[in-house]
Write a protein that holds these residues in place. Structure first.
Motif, PDB file in Angstrom:
ATOM      1  N   LEU A 153       0.830  -1.206   0.000  1.00 31.53           N
ATOM      2  CA  LEU A 153       0.000   0.000   0.000  1.00 31.53           C
ATOM      3  C   LEU A 153       0.863   1.253   0.000  1.00 31.53           C
ATOM      4  O   LEU A 153       0.618   2.197  -0.765  1.00 31.53           O
ATOM      5  CB  LEU A 153      -0.922   0.002   1.223  1.00 31.53           C
ATOM      6  N   PHE A 154       1.907   1.262   0.833  1.00 28.76           N
ATOM      7  CA  PHE A 154       2.730   2.464   0.925  1.00 28.76           C
ATOM      8  C   PHE A 154       3.565   2.685  -0.327  1.00 28.76           C
ATOM      9  O   PHE A 154       3.867   3.824  -0.688  1.00 28.76           O
ATOM     10  CB  PHE A 154       3.635   2.403   2.162  1.00 28.76           C
ATOM     11  N   GLU A 155       3.928   1.612  -1.007  1.00 27.08           N
ATOM     12  CA  GLU A 155       4.653   1.748  -2.274  1.00 27.08           C
ATOM     13  C   GLU A 155       3.824   2.569  -3.264  1.00 27.08           C
ATOM     14  O   GLU A 155       4.352   3.438  -3.961  1.00 27.08           O
ATOM     15  CB  GLU A 155       4.955   0.365  -2.849  1.00 27.08           C
ATOM     16  N   ARG A 156       2.535   2.287  -3.298  1.00 27.39           N
ATOM     17  CA  ARG A 156       1.647   3.042  -4.186  1.00 27.39           C
ATOM     18  C   ARG A 156       1.472   4.470  -3.687  1.00 27.39           C
ATOM     19  O   ARG A 156       1.452   5.432  -4.460  1.00 27.39           O
ATOM     20  CB  ARG A 156       0.294   2.347  -4.274  1.00 27.39           C
ATOM     21  N   LEU A 157       1.353   4.603  -2.369  1.00 27.79           N
ATOM     22  CA  LEU A 157       1.148   5.920  -1.780  1.00 27.79           C
ATOM     23  C   LEU A 157       2.355   6.815  -2.000  1.00 27.79           C
ATOM     24  O   LEU A 157       2.215   8.029  -2.215  1.00 27.79           O
ATOM     25  CB  LEU A 157       0.869   5.761  -0.277  1.00 27.79           C
ATOM     26  N   GLN A 158       3.544   6.241  -1.969  1.00 31.68           N
ATOM     27  CA  GLN A 158       4.762   7.004  -2.198  1.00 31.68           C
ATOM     28  C   GLN A 158       4.744   7.694  -3.557  1.00 31.68           C
ATOM     29  O   GLN A 158       5.168   8.851  -3.683  1.00 31.68           O
ATOM     30  CB  GLN A 158       5.980   6.085  -2.134  1.00 31.68           C
ATOM     31  N   ALA A 159       4.297   6.965  -4.570  1.00 34.46           N
ATOM     32  CA  ALA A 159       4.254   7.546  -5.907  1.00 34.46           C
ATOM     33  C   ALA A 159       3.294   8.729  -5.943  1.00 34.46           C
ATOM     34  O   ALA A 159       3.578   9.770  -6.550  1.00 34.46           O
ATOM     35  CB  ALA A 159       3.842   6.489  -6.927  1.00 34.46           C
ATOM     36  N   GLU A 160       2.154   8.607  -5.279  1.00 36.48           N
ATOM     37  CA  GLU A 160       1.207   9.712  -5.208  1.00 36.48           C
ATOM     38  C   GLU A 160       1.799  10.888  -4.444  1.00 36.48           C
ATOM     39  O   GLU A 160       1.600  12.052  -4.813  1.00 36.48           O
ATOM     40  CB  GLU A 160      -0.090   9.260  -4.538  1.00 36.48           C
TER      41      GLU A 160
END
Length: 223
Positions: A153-160
Motif C-alpha cells: 500500500l505504501f509503495e503506491r502511496l509514495q508515488a502519489e
C-alpha cells in the motif's frame, strides 16, 4: 511451459512493469501531467507495448495514470481531495506503526540510515536526494508494522506523494524543515518512546499537509 504457467509468467511481467513505472514516478522521472508515449516507454523498459498497456491499466486503477480520449496516457496531477486523502491514510498507518514499534526493530536501523543520508545531502544542498531519503525514512516507518500488505500500500502511496511534492516549486521548502524531525523521531523510537514519536509525527503531518495544500491552492486558476 503450461498454459497456466505461461499466464502466470505474463502476469508477473505486467506487475513488474507496473512497479518499474511506479518507481519512475516515485523517483521523479515521470512528473504530474507528463504524457507517457507507449513506444518510448516500452523500449526503455524492454517490454512489449501490450505488456506496457496492461501495466498502465493497473496504474490507472491506482490513480497514478489517466487516459485521455484521443490524446493518450498521462501521469495524474493530484487534486486537493487527493492530498487530503493521502495524509488521512498516512496518519492512520504510519502513526499506528510507530506506536507499536519495538526499539530494536530493523526498521529503526533503516530509519537511522535514511536520516543520516538526508543530513549529508542537506549539507550538500541536494534537495531531490533529501526528498528521496525522506521517502526512505517513511518506508522504514511502515516496515515497523511487519506487514507485506502495508508495504505494498505504501509503495503506491509514495508515488502519489511524489506527484504532490513535485507541485511545490522549491524542494528545499518541502523537505528541509522535516529532516530534523526525522532525526528526533528516530531517536525517540530507538530509546523506547514510540508514543512521543507518533505525537511528533502527527504534528509533522499537519505542517507537511499545509505546505502541499498551499502549493496546490496557488496553482488553481482564479475566476
Amino acid at each position: 511451459m503450461t498454459v497456466s504457467a505461461a499466464t502466470a509468467a505474463g502476469f508477473d511481467l505486467v506487475e513488474r512493469t507496473a512497479r518499474q513505472v511506479r518507481e519512475l514516478i516515485t523517483d521523479g522521472r515521470f512528473g504530474p501531467g507528463m504524457q507517457l508515449a507507449e513506444e518510448a516507454v516500452a523500449k526503455d523498459l524492454q517490454v512489449s507495448r501490450n505488456t506496457l498497456r496492461e501495466s498502465f491499466r493497473i496504474l490507472m486503477r491506482e490513480g497514478l495514470l489517466v487516459r485521455e480520449p484521443n490524446r493518450g496516457v498521462f501521469v495524474h496531477r493530484p487534486t486537493l481531495a487527493d492530498v487530503l486523502d493521502i495524509y488521512r491514510v498516512r496518519r492512520i498507518i504510519e502513526e499506528q506503526a510507530i506506536r507499536t514499534a519495538l526499539p530494536h526493530h530493523p526498521g529503526v536501523v533503516a530509519a537511522r540510515e535514511a536520516v543520516d543520508a538526508a543530513l549529508t545531502y542537506r549539507a550538500q544542498g541536494q534537495w531531490r536526494m533529501v526528498g528521496s531519503m525522506n521517502m526512505a525514512f517513511h518506508t522504514a516507518i511502515i516496515g515497523l508494522a511487519d506487514s507485506e500488505r502495508l508495504d505494498t500500500l505504501f509503495e503506491r502511496l509514495q508515488a502519489e506523494l511524489r506527484l504532490a511534492f513535485v507541485l511545490i516549486a522549491e524542494p528545499e521548502r518541502m523537505h528541509a524543515p522535516f529532516v530534523d524531525d526525522n532525526v528526533t523521531i528516530t531517536e525517540l523510537l530507538a530509546t523506547g518512546r514510540p508514543d512521543e514519536a507518533a505525537d511528533l509525527l502527527d504534528a509533522y503531518f499537519d505542517r507537511s499537509e499545509r505546505t502541499v495544500v498551499t502549493a496546490l491552492n496557488r496553482l488553481v486558476p482564479r475566476a
